[in-house]
Structure formats: C-alpha cells, structure tokens
Design an enzyme around this catalytic site. Structure first.
Site, PDB file in Angstrom:
ATOM      1  N   ASP A 287      32.697 -11.771  22.620  1.00 25.64           N
ATOM      2  CA  ASP A 287      32.346 -11.440  24.006  1.00 25.64           C
ATOM      3  C   ASP A 287      33.656 -11.566  24.781  1.00 25.64           C
ATOM      4  OD1 ASP A 287      31.067 -10.980  26.393  1.00 25.64           O
ATOM      5  OD2 ASP A 287      30.261 -13.002  26.581  1.00 25.64           O
TER       6      ASP A 287
ATOM      7  N   GLU B  62      31.900  -6.592  22.234  1.00 28.84           N
ATOM      8  CA  GLU B  62      31.125  -5.954  23.291  1.00 28.84           C
ATOM      9  C   GLU B  62      31.994  -4.912  23.968  1.00 28.84           C
ATOM     10  OE1 GLU B  62      27.929  -7.992  25.365  1.00 28.84           O
ATOM     11  OE2 GLU B  62      28.971  -7.526  27.233  1.00 28.84           O
TER      12      GLU B  62
ATOM     13  N   ASP C  74      28.428 -17.448  27.179  1.00 32.62           N
ATOM     14  CA  ASP C  74      29.455 -16.781  26.371  1.00 32.62           C
ATOM     15  C   ASP C  74      29.287 -17.026  24.869  1.00 32.62           C
ATOM     16  OD1 ASP C  74      31.701 -16.411  28.832  1.00 32.62           O
ATOM     17  OD2 ASP C  74      30.432 -18.180  28.931  1.00 32.62           O
TER      18      ASP C  74
END
Lengths: 192, 192
Positions: free
Chosen positions: A7, A68, A141
């Site tokens: 992420d 991502e 996260d």
C-alpha cells in the site's frame, strides 16, 4: 507462493507478506508499516521507505509483488508521493526479477469482501478473519497491504486458471461463466 | 560546479549536465535523452531510465541535481510516470549524497528567458545561445533538461549570495532590492 502486497505512501507505506496455498488458503508471514518524517526532504523520505522495502525483500524473498494502483483524483501532494514510492517499489522488483501486478482499490475491495464499494473497516475485518489475530488492528495501512496481497493470490489464481481455458478478457470470462451456467441448467435432470 | 538537470519522463527523460562557473558562466558537459518503450511494462521501463541515469551519475559525478517539479493537472497516466521517474531520481541522488532542488516549469522559464510564460521554443533558443551548438535541436527534452540545470546554477547562486546578506525570503529580497534602488537614487548627484 509468497506474495508481498504494497500500500504505497510516503508518510506510511504498508508492506504485507503472505503465503498463498491451494484452495484459496492464505497465511500471514509478516506485515510492517514503513514510515517517514513529513518534515524531512522528499529524497530522504524516499530513501527511508526504500530501505524498509529492501529489508522485507531480503528477509522474505517474495515471488510476486502486488501494488495498489495510484489515481490522481486525490490531493496532489499525496498522489505525487504515492506515485514516487510505487515507482521505487516497481524498480526494486524489476531489478530482483520479481513480477509486479497492480490493482485498483475497488478491485482489492471486491476480491476481499465481494463488493468494490465496501467500507475500509470491512476490508480490515475480512483480512483479520482470513489471516488471524497477527494482523495489527491499528491504522489501516497494514491490513490494506495484506488485502492487496490476498487480492493477488485469489485473482492471480483465477486469472491463471482462465488463461489455461484460453479466456483472456473480463468479457470473455463472463461469456464463459454464462456458458457454464447454461450447461448446468441444460444438464439438470427434468423435473418429474 | 557540475549540475545535472532532469526533465523527468517515462517515455523520454532528459538528462543534461553543465558546468557552472563565476559570473553566471555555464558550459555544456553532456546531454542525453533516455527513452523507454511505451509498449513495455512500467517496471521494465523504470529500470531502463534508472540505468541511463546511473550511467550519467557515474560518468559526470554532479554536485547537485535539479529536477522539474511535477504537477497533476496534465494527463493522469503521464503524471504518474513522471512522478515515478522523479522518485527514482531523488532516491538515487539521496543514496549518493547529492543535494536535490526542484523547480516548477515557470521558474525555469523565468530564469532562462526572463518570463515565466515564455514559449517552449524560446527556452530552447536561449539554451542554445548559452551553451552553444552542442545542444541537440531535435525534441525539447534535451534543451529542457539543460534549462533546469542552468536555472539551478543561476537561482542557486542568487540564493547563495542573498543568504550571505541574510536575506531569506522573496519578500525580503524585494525589500532589499528596493532599499538598494533607493540608496542609488539618493546618492545620485543633484541635477544642476
């Protein structure tokens, strides 16, 4: 198969490693959230995140990295930092010969919860249900990084199986699903 | 002082090295435009650009790196690639202990031509006038990278000189300029 989910972020970068096995089984290996000081210069901050990433790569030697995908509709400064970090992750992956896959936030949500519009806490709950209590319950996260890794494990497996059937695009996949459904209907024994 | 100017981009990345001396003198050392194949995967493309950058850093050992600051108002895909490349440049600089400065396109134009809204060909013409015929007249990436390096040479020098005078902000600089102008006016001999 060992998968690293990332992420990406300049202030907080989630790095989640899972082991994916047969029948959609997934297990937590390790998850860390690398952080950098917002008051520092960007080059310094990128180096801090890069070092944390390289430590995870050295320790766990993932066979795939899922990141991502960044979009530009958010705050400009945030997006720039996120894109810079994702570039550094992709470069590190390429230099180690590790394949990279990118997923949009809604692809990740859909893979984990069944809905591309699921709320963030729901994703975290599903990740904890799948991987157990080793997943930190704090900031998102860590859970987000693991969700990206699980998404790759499941979608990658589906994509692989479909590729073997010679099905490449989502439209072809829907057509194949419809055909299979029709076959099931047709082969049903007639109601007496 | 040897300065590397970078016009970051994933398809074309300008890398221009100059030597900046006293009294705003600047000389061309080398300029290359690193390119990657738009059909390739992004990790591969980033690695190609990173290798070209590292070759320039190894060969010329710049003491400063100036990069064009990325904005998000352009095409999303382009901006993401540009941000990813700028992240890789900043990380390489940090790891080699080279200071990084960022300039907006209009700061670069203003430094080179006197106008922040100058047209692109005008910047190229000024760069060629300053550095000579070694500057390729083809695509703008080469001239743009050199313009960024010149911008740093001149703005950095000005900033350095002003810092020695204890002048830190643009407002303080304008105040100091106004004071100097007033002193000049006052010390002018009276018109007979």
């Amino acid at each position: 198969m060992r998968i690293l989910g990332v992420d990406p972020g300049l202030t907080r970068c989630g790095l989640g490693v899972i082991e994916a096995g047969a029948s959609r089984s997934v297990a937590l290996v390790e998850v860390v959230v690398a952080t950098s000081e917002p008051g520092d210069e960007v080059p310094r901050r990128l180096a801090v995140i890069a070092s944390a990433l390289e430590a995870v790569l050295d320790k766990h030697r993932p066979e795939a990295i899922a990141i991502e995908r960044v979009f530009a509709q958010l705050n400009v400064r945030t997006v720039m930092g996120t894109a810079q970090v994702s570039g550094i992750v992709m470069l590190a992956a390429e230099r180690r010969g590790i394949p990279v896959a990118l997923y949009t936030p809604s692809e990740v949500k859909a893979a984990i919860t069944g809905s591309g519009r699921a709320a963030k806490p729901q994703v975290g709950q599903m990740v904890r249900r799948l991987l157990g209590e080793g997943v930190p319950s704090g900031p998102a996260d860590a859970a987000d990084a693991l969700a990206i890794a699980i998404c790759h494990a499941w979608r990658g497996a589906v994509a692989g199986a479909r590729a073997e059937e010679g099905i490449a695009t989502p439209a072809q996949a829907r057509w194949a699903d419809a055909e299979r459904a029709a076959r099931r209907t047709r082969s049903k024994p007639p109601v007496p």
